[in-house]
Enzyme design. Sequence first.
Site, PDB file in Angstrom:
ATOM      1  N   SER A  63       0.809  -1.217   0.000  1.00  0.00           N
ATOM      2  CA  SER A  63       0.000   0.000   0.000  1.00  0.00           C
ATOM      3  C   SER A  63       0.841   1.265   0.000  1.00  0.00           C
ATOM      4  O   SER A  63       0.419   2.300  -0.532  1.00  0.00           O
ATOM      5  CB  SER A  63      -0.939   0.001   1.214  1.00  0.00           C
ATOM      6  OG  SER A  63      -0.193  -0.131   2.417  1.00  0.00           O
ATOM      7  N   HIS A  74      -1.233   4.724   7.276  1.00  0.00           N
ATOM      8  CA  HIS A  74      -0.552   5.041   6.033  1.00  0.00           C
ATOM      9  C   HIS A  74      -0.042   6.477   6.067  1.00  0.00           C
ATOM     10  O   HIS A  74      -0.594   7.317   6.768  1.00  0.00           O
ATOM     11  CB  HIS A  74      -1.504   4.858   4.844  1.00  0.00           C
ATOM     12  CG  HIS A  74      -1.906   3.431   4.634  1.00  0.00           C
ATOM     13  ND1 HIS A  74      -3.075   2.909   5.136  1.00  0.00           N
ATOM     14  CD2 HIS A  74      -1.280   2.419   3.988  1.00  0.00           C
ATOM     15  CE1 HIS A  74      -3.157   1.631   4.802  1.00  0.00           C
ATOM     16  NE2 HIS A  74      -2.088   1.300   4.112  1.00  0.00           N
ATOM     17  N   ASP A 131      -5.973   7.413   8.542  1.00  0.00           N
ATOM     18  CA  ASP A 131      -6.146   6.214   9.359  1.00  0.00           C
ATOM     19  C   ASP A 131      -5.023   6.036  10.367  1.00  0.00           C
ATOM     20  O   ASP A 131      -4.972   5.038  11.081  1.00  0.00           O
ATOM     21  CB  ASP A 131      -6.257   4.969   8.480  1.00  0.00           C
ATOM     22  CG  ASP A 131      -4.996   4.729   7.643  1.00  0.00           C
ATOM     23  OD1 ASP A 131      -4.116   5.622   7.621  1.00  0.00           O
ATOM     24  OD2 ASP A 131      -4.891   3.664   7.021  1.00  0.00           O
TER      25      ASP A 131
END
Length: 337
Positions: free
Chosen positions: A80, A248, A245
Amino acid sequence: MSRARVARRIAAGAAYGGGGIGLLGVATVGVLLAEVQLARRSVGGGVAPLAPTADGRYGRSFEQPASGEEPLRLALLGDSTAAGQGVRRAGQTPGALLASGLAAVAERPVDLRNVALPGARSDDLDRQVALLMSAAGGPPDVCVIMIGANDVTHRMPATESVRHLAAAVRRLRTAGAEVVVGTCPDLGTIEPVYQPLRWLARRASRQLAAAQTIVVVEQGGRTVSLGDLLGPEFAANPREMFGVDNFHPSAEGYATAAMAILPTVCASLGVWPEGERLEVDRREGMLPVAKAAAEAAAEAGTEVTGARAPWALLKHRRRRRVAAPVETPAPTDSPAP
């Protein structure tokens, strides 16, 4: 590369780093995993925006059709972080930042293709490399791989993790691509993870980063230590440097990471203005590979490049600020990932 050889190299790197890989037993790592997963659920439900698509051509202002030069081709692989999850605009992703930065330094357009997959572990790299190898036009000029965090949180053995990474780097290098690996980030910077698990997360991350450096250099690639995602800014300003969040990176966090990786990407293609002359006052030098790996894992932004086995070159390249692209990338002829 045999598993026994990988295990020996990891053990050597861990010894230089001040501890053995085995210190993180199965039970301890299991507790760490549970804590990290709990932390992700406790902050925004662990949800981040889907990574925006940034594939396309950057630096169109440098196009000179009469010169006959083809655009440079840059690919991103990994998880990610490589995909750019956590930001909402394509220009904020590491791929877009690196493509526009490379175009500015090389004064050539750059075609970007990102095959990274959020949630991926190192065993997904074979699939990602296959996607690149099957694309029209042949392999990229340079590939950036950012992988490792999910390996730690999902308890993938370090020997297995780096075996997959080594195979991916070897395949890309054999195809003629330069490879730069941003090693495992420091999971100890995740704000909801508390002591002593924060210390364990940091230790596991650094040990994997050192092991990654050893195998990447052996396969002819270069590494850049991401550590705490490159700078004391994360420890000092976690709410600014992390995304919505708290797991990240934010746009500023990705810009910081790209700023550290860009010099190595450019140097791999021979377009970075710095020479390879060592600067002793910056603690650069030739070291045994395992020692260089351990030192790099402990200091974010450090580059390790293979020299002559068993030696490696440790460098602290001067960073250049990476501005977000001001242009919208136009699609290339490459198939979508």
